[in-house]
Each structure stands twice: as structure tokens, then as C-alpha cells.
Design an enzyme around this catalytic site. Structure first.
Site, mmCIF file in Angstrom:
data_model
loop_
_atom_site.group_PDB
_atom_site.id
_atom_site.type_symbol
_atom_site.label_atom_id
_atom_site.label_comp_id
_atom_site.label_asym_id
_atom_site.label_seq_id
_atom_site.Cartn_x
_atom_site.Cartn_y
_atom_site.Cartn_z
ATOM 1 N N GLY A 158 -4.132 -2.317 9.568
ATOM 2 C CA GLY A 158 -3.936 -2.212 11.017
ATOM 3 C C GLY A 158 -4.024 -0.860 11.724
ATOM 4 N N ALA A 188 0.219 -2.584 10.347
ATOM 5 C CA ALA A 188 0.817 -3.288 10.201
ATOM 6 C C ALA A 188 1.966 -3.418 10.619
ATOM 7 C CB ALA A 188 -0.175 -4.948 10.366
ATOM 8 N N GLU A 193 -7.868 -0.448 11.156
ATOM 9 C CA GLU A 193 -8.500 -0.884 12.239
ATOM 10 C C GLU A 193 -8.401 -0.859 13.771
ATOM 11 O OE1 GLU A 193 -6.225 -4.462 10.370
ATOM 12 O OE2 GLU A 193 -7.916 -5.320 9.634
ATOM 13 N N GLU A 203 -4.521 -2.883 2.512
ATOM 14 C CA GLU A 203 -3.718 -4.560 2.299
ATOM 15 C C GLU A 203 -4.110 -5.463 0.638
ATOM 16 O OE1 GLU A 203 -5.447 -3.016 4.418
ATOM 17 O OE2 GLU A 203 -5.351 -3.943 5.912
#
Ligand code: DAK
Length: 260
Positions: free
Chosen positions: A112, A67, A115, A135
Site C-alpha cells: 500500500g 497496509a 501504491e 502482497e
């Protein structure tokens, strides 16, 4: 549809969706997440001519490096939870997409990005692929399904380690542990994804949709998977495609499925 951060190209009935923010290693900012939602909810990839979707990252360095950290500096508990929910919903949409979606992982797939790759139905990786959920380095946890899907692919023991240490693992480990389906040279990545989609496109489309739903159902609600399989078998048994598939077998010819 026009996108700022996604490139959509059609090749031989397959849509190649490139996350196109090479300077930021294709990090998923809010706009890119919105565009992923728009793409998967639009008619473009659903049209009957499209055989499937390949997702990859622009450039040779990253699939998606996470992200966009620079956009998450102002998070509070409420907006953080809302964004996690929205992000999870977008990735569920990919996971449940009725046609095959393949991640062509061409470099870093972190946070992300890992993911996103895990939400796809299949993954092919190049030797430069690096996977991880870093993260905790930032004092947060994965919010787009990473804590749940990583366990599904690499098992609890490894998932616990990699989620807590934030270490990366390479493409060979990802292959050995079952996270990726194939490891191929960088220049053959798209070709391999295309050949998988082309093979799947010769099968009954309704059956493929039901397989996607059922494999996902196992993880959503493991207890009900067998009952759902019975229902879905009934659906596929009633299709014209089943009659065509059986006739083609008996007549020793290729089947011509209509998705009905
Ligand atoms: N976000 C924003 N920019 C990024 C980025 C990222 N995730 N990753 C890389 N970049 C940018 C760098 O800042 C740099 O930009 P400039 O400085 O040139 O302007 C450019 O991409 C090139 O990166 P590097 O110079 O760092 O390149 P290196 O080859 O040296 O290193 C690297 C490559 C992938 C090892 C390194 O860039 C790196 O460690 N990147 C960060 C990896 C990471 O920690 N990713 C984020 C994981 S956390 C949420 C839900 C989910 C999430 C967050 C919120 N909510 C529900 C709110 C998920 C979070 C994550 O994904």
C-alpha cells in the site's frame, strides 16, 4: 482538523503530510486511510493559498511499509472487495487532486505504500527508498491500484516480475525505470519536493488542474484523451490567467496568475 496518524504542517504555503506511525513503519491501518480521505476531501489543502502537498513517512526508515497486515487477518471476500474499492477511491482522490501532490519517499514504500507513492503526481526518493508490491507473499494481490499503476510506471515486463516475485527494487532502479522523478540525499528530500511545487506554483493554476486531469485521462480511457485535450484547451483559453500569461510574455515580466 485533528488527526491521530497524520501530521500536517504548513511550510511556505505547502502542506507536508507525514504518515505518523513510525513504530509500525507507517503502515496504513483503517484509521490512517480514513484520515487520508478526510484530509484530501477537506478544505485545508484546497484553500487558495496552498500551493501543493508533500506526503512523507515519519522517521528515517519507512515511507509506508504497506497496509497494516495486523488489521487484515479477518478479511472475507465481501469486506476485502469493499475495502479495496474504498482504498482505490481514496487513491483516485489523490491522483485527481487539483494541486500537485508529491511523495517524498524516505525509506520502504511497500504494498500500500508503493501504491500511495504511485497515486501521487510526482515522486522524489532518497537513497534508502525501497519499492515493492510484496502482497503475494501474503497470498493476496495489491488492492489499492498497484497492479495497474505499476505497469504505467515501469512497464508490463518489469511489473509482471515484481508483482509475481514480491522482490523489492531500490531508488536507483526506480529512477532509471521512471517511477521516481528525482533521487536526492535524504536531507534534501523535502527541499527538492518544495522546489518542484514552488516552480509549479508560478504557472497558471487552471492549466495545472487540466494537465493533471488529462494525464490521468490517458490511463483511465486512452481513446478519449485527445478529445478531452481539445475541451480542456478551450477551458484554459477562456481564462483570465491565459490573458495575463500572454500579456506578461509580451511585456517581458513575470505573470501574476489568479486561478481564474
Ligand atoms: N503492517 C503492520 N506492521 C508492520 C508492517 C505492516 N505492513 N510493516 C512493518 N510492521 C511492523 C513490524 O511488525 C514491527 O513491529 P513490532 O514487531 O516491532 O511490533 C515494526 O513494524 C518494525 O518492522 P520490522 O521489525 O519487520 O523491521 P525490519 O527492519 O526488520 O524490516 C521490512 C522492515 C519493511 C522489510 C519488514 O517490516 C517487512 O517486510 N514489512 C512488511 C512489508 C509488507 O509485506 N507490507 C505489506 C504489503 S501487503 C487491501 C488492500 C491492499 C492491501 C491489503 C488489503 N484490502 C482492500 C483489504 C495491501 C497490502 C499490503 O500492503
Amino acid at each position: 482538523m485533528q488527526y491521530d496518524n497524520l501530521l500536517v504542517e504548513e511550510k511556505d504555503g505547502i502542506l507536508v503530510l507525514t504518515i505518523n506511525r513510525e513504530k509500525a513503519l507507517n503502515a496504513l491501518n483503517r484509521q490512517t486511510m480514513l484520515e487520508l480521505f478526510q484530509f484530501f476531501s477537506s478544505d485545508d489543502p484546497r484553500s487558495s493559498e496552498v500551493k501543493g502537498v508533500v506526503i512523507t513517512g515519519a522517521g528515517s526508515k519507512a515511507f509506508v511499509a504497506g497496509a497494516d497486515i495486523k488489521e487484515f487477518l479477518d478479511l472475507d471476500p465481501k469486506t476485502g472487495a469493499e475495502m479495496a474499492k474504498k482504498g482505490q477511491d481514496i487513491f483516485f482522490m489523490i491522483e485527481q487532486f487539483p494541486k500537485p501532490v508529491i511523495a517524498a519517499v524516505n525509506g520502504f514504500a511497500l504494498g500500500g505504500g508503493c501504491e500511495l507513492a504511485m497515486a501521487c503526481h510526482l515522486r522524489v526518493a532518497s537513497p534508502s527508498a525501497r519499492f515493492g508490491q510484496p502482497e503475494v507473499n501474503l497470498g493476496i494481490i495489491p488492492g489499492y491500484g498497484g497492479t495497474q499503476r505499476l505497469i504505467q510506471y515501469i512497464g508490463k515486463t518489469r511489473a509482471m516480475e515484481y508483482l509475481m516475485t514480491a522482490d523489492m527494487f531500490d531508488a536507483q532502479q526506480a529512477l532509471d525505470w521512471g517511477l521516481v522523478n528525482y533521487l536526492v540525499p535524504q536531507e534534501e528530500l523535502l527541499e527538492k519536493a518544495f522546489s518542484l511545487i514552488n516552480k509549479i506554483a508560478t504557472k497558471g493554476p487552471v492549466a495545472i488542474q487540466e494537465v493533471i486531469k488529462l494525464v490521468n485521462a490517458h490511463f483511465a480511457d486512452p481513446g478519449s484523451g485527445f478529445d478531452k485535450e481539445v475541451e480542456a484547451f478551450g477551458v484554459t483559453a477562456g481564462t483570465e490567467d491565459f490573458r495575463e500569461g500572454a500579456a506578461a510574455f509580451i511585456e517581458k515580466r513575470p505573470a501574476h496568475f489568479k486561478g481564474k
